[in-house]
Design a protein around this motif. Structure first.
Motif, PDB file in Angstrom:
ATOM      1  N   ARG A   1     -80.143 -63.195  77.620  1.00 24.32           N
ATOM      2  CA  ARG A   1     -79.094 -63.917  77.084  1.00 24.32           C
ATOM      3  C   ARG A   1     -78.505 -65.139  78.140  1.00 24.32           C
ATOM      4  O   ARG A   1     -78.342 -66.229  77.788  1.00 24.32           O
ATOM      5  CB  ARG A   1     -77.866 -63.287  76.164  1.00 24.32           C
ATOM      6  CG  ARG A   1     -78.491 -62.798  75.021  1.00 24.32           C
ATOM      7  CD  ARG A   1     -77.341 -61.674  74.575  1.00 24.32           C
ATOM      8  NE  ARG A   1     -77.762 -61.364  73.212  1.00 24.32           N
ATOM      9  CZ  ARG A   1     -77.205 -60.282  72.694  1.00 24.32           C
ATOM     10  NH1 ARG A   1     -75.983 -59.801  73.080  1.00 24.32           N
ATOM     11  NH2 ARG A   1     -77.424 -59.924  71.400  1.00 24.32           N
TER      12      ARG A   1
ATOM     13  N   ARG B   1     -81.178 -67.660  78.875  1.00 22.72           N
ATOM     14  CA  ARG B   1     -81.410 -68.716  77.801  1.00 22.72           C
ATOM     15  C   ARG B   1     -80.326 -69.631  77.700  1.00 22.72           C
ATOM     16  O   ARG B   1     -80.598 -70.565  77.594  1.00 22.72           O
ATOM     17  CB  ARG B   1     -81.549 -67.845  76.516  1.00 22.72           C
ATOM     18  CG  ARG B   1     -81.861 -68.892  75.254  1.00 22.72           C
ATOM     19  CD  ARG B   1     -82.172 -68.169  73.948  1.00 22.72           C
ATOM     20  NE  ARG B   1     -81.015 -67.233  73.736  1.00 22.72           N
ATOM     21  CZ  ARG B   1     -81.012 -66.467  72.541  1.00 22.72           C
ATOM     22  NH1 ARG B   1     -82.083 -66.157  71.984  1.00 22.72           N
ATOM     23  NH2 ARG B   1     -80.030 -65.732  72.198  1.00 22.72           N
ATOM     24  N   LEU B   2     -79.039 -69.177  78.050  1.00 21.89           N
ATOM     25  CA  LEU B   2     -78.004 -69.866  77.958  1.00 21.89           C
ATOM     26  C   LEU B   2     -78.090 -71.140  79.303  1.00 21.89           C
ATOM     27  O   LEU B   2     -77.806 -72.319  79.264  1.00 21.89           O
ATOM     28  CB  LEU B   2     -76.621 -69.362  78.241  1.00 21.89           C
ATOM     29  CG  LEU B   2     -75.384 -69.790  78.016  1.00 21.89           C
ATOM     30  CD1 LEU B   2     -75.025 -70.417  76.627  1.00 21.89           C
ATOM     31  CD2 LEU B   2     -74.159 -68.979  78.367  1.00 21.89           C
TER      32      LEU B   2
ATOM     33  N   GLU C   1     -80.265 -73.882  78.284  1.00 18.19           N
ATOM     34  CA  GLU C   1     -79.627 -74.727  77.406  1.00 18.19           C
ATOM     35  C   GLU C   1     -78.618 -75.638  77.948  1.00 18.19           C
ATOM     36  O   GLU C   1     -78.196 -76.307  77.251  1.00 18.19           O
ATOM     37  CB  GLU C   1     -79.304 -74.033  76.130  1.00 18.19           C
ATOM     38  CG  GLU C   1     -80.296 -73.213  75.266  1.00 18.19           C
ATOM     39  CD  GLU C   1     -79.730 -72.376  74.262  1.00 18.19           C
ATOM     40  OE1 GLU C   1     -78.604 -71.830  74.323  1.00 18.19           O
ATOM     41  OE2 GLU C   1     -80.511 -71.405  73.565  1.00 18.19           O
TER      42      GLU C   1
ATOM     43  N   THR D   1     -63.326 -70.283  71.111  1.00 20.40           N
ATOM     44  CA  THR D   1     -63.991 -71.296  70.344  1.00 20.40           C
ATOM     45  C   THR D   1     -63.095 -72.652  70.243  1.00 20.40           C
ATOM     46  O   THR D   1     -62.482 -72.853  69.117  1.00 20.40           O
ATOM     47  CB  THR D   1     -64.237 -70.692  68.822  1.00 20.40           C
ATOM     48  OG1 THR D   1     -63.017 -70.059  68.493  1.00 20.40           O
ATOM     49  CG2 THR D   1     -65.078 -69.356  69.094  1.00 20.40           C
TER      50      THR D   1
ATOM     51  N   SER E   1     -71.987 -73.358  75.818  1.00 19.80           N
ATOM     52  CA  SER E   1     -71.226 -72.670  74.585  1.00 19.80           C
ATOM     53  C   SER E   1     -70.559 -71.521  75.174  1.00 19.80           C
ATOM     54  O   SER E   1     -70.899 -70.628  75.628  1.00 19.80           O
ATOM     55  CB  SER E   1     -72.327 -72.240  73.504  1.00 19.80           C
ATOM     56  OG  SER E   1     -71.642 -71.576  72.487  1.00 19.80           O
TER      57      SER E   1
ATOM     58  N   SER F   1     -68.760 -69.402  73.115  1.00 18.11           N
ATOM     59  CA  SER F   1     -69.110 -68.299  72.349  1.00 18.11           C
ATOM     60  C   SER F   1     -70.477 -67.605  72.561  1.00 18.11           C
ATOM     61  O   SER F   1     -70.337 -66.247  72.471  1.00 18.11           O
ATOM     62  CB  SER F   1     -68.813 -68.583  70.809  1.00 18.11           C
ATOM     63  OG  SER F   1     -69.211 -67.564  69.935  1.00 18.11           O
ATOM     64  N   THR F   2     -71.555 -68.408  72.812  1.00 15.48           N
ATOM     65  CA  THR F   2     -72.596 -67.740  73.045  1.00 15.48           C
ATOM     66  C   THR F   2     -72.642 -67.154  74.631  1.00 15.48           C
ATOM     67  O   THR F   2     -73.151 -66.123  74.958  1.00 15.48           O
ATOM     68  CB  THR F   2     -73.740 -68.906  73.444  1.00 15.48           C
ATOM     69  OG1 THR F   2     -73.939 -69.512  72.283  1.00 15.48           O
ATOM     70  CG2 THR F   2     -75.195 -68.336  73.544  1.00 15.48           C
TER      71      THR F   2
ATOM     72  N   ARG G   1     -70.829 -63.735  74.262  1.00 19.94           N
ATOM     73  CA  ARG G   1     -71.936 -62.872  73.468  1.00 19.94           C
ATOM     74  C   ARG G   1     -72.567 -62.152  74.415  1.00 19.94           C
ATOM     75  O   ARG G   1     -72.878 -60.946  74.478  1.00 19.94           O
ATOM     76  CB  ARG G   1     -72.643 -63.717  72.472  1.00 19.94           C
ATOM     77  CG  ARG G   1     -73.588 -62.659  71.715  1.00 19.94           C
ATOM     78  CD  ARG G   1     -74.330 -63.350  70.462  1.00 19.94           C
ATOM     79  NE  ARG G   1     -75.236 -62.487  69.908  1.00 19.94           N
ATOM     80  CZ  ARG G   1     -76.602 -62.651  69.913  1.00 19.94           C
ATOM     81  NH1 ARG G   1     -77.100 -63.488  70.740  1.00 19.94           N
ATOM     82  NH2 ARG G   1     -77.525 -61.824  69.310  1.00 19.94           N
ATOM     83  N   ALA G   2     -72.946 -62.850  75.611  1.00 15.68           N
ATOM     84  CA  ALA G   2     -73.866 -62.409  76.659  1.00 15.68           C
ATOM     85  C   ALA G   2     -73.133 -61.386  77.477  1.00 15.68           C
ATOM     86  O   ALA G   2     -73.725 -60.269  77.821  1.00 15.68           O
ATOM     87  CB  ALA G   2     -74.558 -63.392  77.447  1.00 15.68           C
TER      88      ALA G   2
ATOM     89  N   ASN H   1     -69.503 -59.717  69.733  1.00 13.58           N
ATOM     90  CA  ASN H   1     -69.353 -60.910  70.411  1.00 13.58           C
ATOM     91  C   ASN H   1     -67.749 -60.717  70.492  1.00 13.58           C
ATOM     92  O   ASN H   1     -66.973 -61.227  69.593  1.00 13.58           O
ATOM     93  CB  ASN H   1     -69.713 -62.163  69.558  1.00 13.58           C
ATOM     94  CG  ASN H   1     -69.755 -63.435  70.492  1.00 13.58           C
ATOM     95  OD1 ASN H   1     -68.728 -63.552  71.640  1.00 13.58           O
ATOM     96  ND2 ASN H   1     -70.421 -64.464  69.899  1.00 13.58           N
TER      97      ASN H   1
END
Length: 407
Positions: A156, A159-160, A163, A309, A319, A321-322, A325-326, A365
């Motif tokens: 994660r 991937r972040l 992005e 958020t 992000s 929030s993302t 989550r990680a 999350n």
């Protein structure tokens, strides 16, 4: 200390000294430490400074521990950026060298190295992997002992990274580090200014009024916070007394107390503290716990949620929030010599997706209030069950920062 160790320690000191957010965090932690004992003396008239209280701890006893942990996350972000800065001139030949250049050592170095070595499997350079490893250096290493959690967490984060904004991998890694630092400092400041500020104003009002004259009725009639409504505060106070012995204790205040805003809950909480002071021993702890939940609801539902958020994305960030989550599976809150861990909390819950390949902690999350709120309540229970440990207060990360005089 060897020359190599001295160089790493010097680098760390240099990084810490150049970190404004760490100085702010240290002032906040110390500000909470100024509030803990006088607030506990409200609920426990026999309380003696420097000793654990004989009654349940109030919200402010948890706050320094949480603030300290936020500071560790900020430190990880600064160490990550130090690695990125060093790599601009000359790429590191190994993850170990990159971490040393960032000033990492001890337990945080072990965590960072474990994460960075895994990130290398995703094709990241030594410096980028090390910087992201440093970002997670305050993580709970026991959570990463589960290969599923380690792999999903690093996937994660990778991937972040891809992005994120930036033209180079190092710039992308810096955006990730910047996001975590800003999220943590905004949340830290928001909670302290809100709940910490309300606590300071309450103690000042109480002293001015005369502690012997203060009752819950007087709090509800005379103590005011911006945005509160007296009729709402009284409604929340009445509801608490009607339900204080319910099992489990009510915690869904949006449905249980519709239309009552967070500031009104705070005023009701202080009134409940005054009731606890005069209550029989068998009732005192229940009143304190109910009041703590009112304060925590205001803290989590209102004060800190915008940091997780924001209404609009922040420039130069990924992000939030993302990112949370990680990081969620690795969360840990030391409470003196004991600790609340997210992995322990999720161990008691049902498997959300029924997939053995995803560990339970990776299915939540922390940025989502519905995921975070039950976990916060569980952390309170760990503290309540370890009262003496909870009162072993943390030392601020930067002890040289002067104490705040007011919140």
């Amino acid at each position: 200390m060897s020359n190599s160790s001295q160089a790493i320690a010097a680098r760390r000191a240099q990084v810490v000294d150049s970190a404004p957010s760490l100085k702010t965090n240290s002032r906040i932690t110390q500000g909470y430490l100024q509030l803990v004992e006088p607030m506990q003396a409200v609920v426990d008239p026999d309380f003696r400074p420097g000793l654990p209280s004989r009654v349940l701890s109030n919200w402010f006893a948890f706050a320094p521990h949480a603030s300290q942990e936020a500071g560790k996350g900020m430190l990880g972000a600064h160490l990550a950026r130090a690695i990125i800065d060093a790599a601009q001139g000359e790429p590191a030949p190994s993850v170990q060298e990159a971490l040393a250049r960032g000033g990492l050592s001890g337990p945080e170095r072990i965590v960072a190295e474990k994460v960075a070595d895994t990130l290398r499997w995703f094709g990241l350079t030594h410096d980028v992997a090390a910087s992201l490893g440093a970002l997670l250096s305050a993580a709970n290493i026991e959570a990463l002992a589960d290969v599923r959690t380690l792999w999903i967490t690093t996937f994660r984060v990778t991937r972040l990274l891809h992005e994120s904004t930036g033209n180079t991998p190092l710039e992308k890694a810096e955006a990730v580090a910047r996001t975590l630092e800003q999220l943590l400092i905004e949340g830290n400041v928001a909670i302290f200014e809100d709940i910490g500020g309300s606590g300071r104003r309450y103690l000042d009002w109480r002293q001015h009024t005369g502690p012997e004259k203060v009752t819950s009725a007087r709090v509800l009639e005379s103590f005011a916070l911006e945005g509160y409504r007296s009729e709402e505060a009284r409604r929340a106070w009445t509801y608490a007394h009607q339900n204080v012995k319910r099992t489990p204790r009510p915690t869904s205040f949006d449905t249980e107390l519709p239309g009552v805003n967070g500031q009104s809950l705070v005023v009701a909480a202080f009134a409940l503290f005054e009731d606890a002071r005069r209550a029989p021993v068998q009732d005192r702890d229940a009143l304190i716990a109910f009041a703590n939940n009112y304060l925590a609801w205001r803290e989590q539902h209102d004060a800190v949620q915008p940091a997780f958020t924001p209404s609009t994305p922040k420039a130069g960030e990924v992000s939030r929030s993302t990112l949370m989550r990680a990081l969620t599976p690795t969360l840990r809150l030391p409470l003196g010599p004991v600790a609340w861990e997210f992995t322990d909390y999720t161990r008691t819950l049902k498997d959300r997706d029924g997939n053995f390949l995803t560990s339970k902690p990776t299915e939540y999350n922390w940025a989502v209030f519905a995921d975070r709120w039950p976990a916060i309540l569980n952390a309170f229970e760990v503290g309540y069950g370890n009262q003496e440990a909870l009162w072993a207060m943390p030392k601020p990360l930067l002890e040289s920062v002067p104490l705040l005089q007011s919140a």
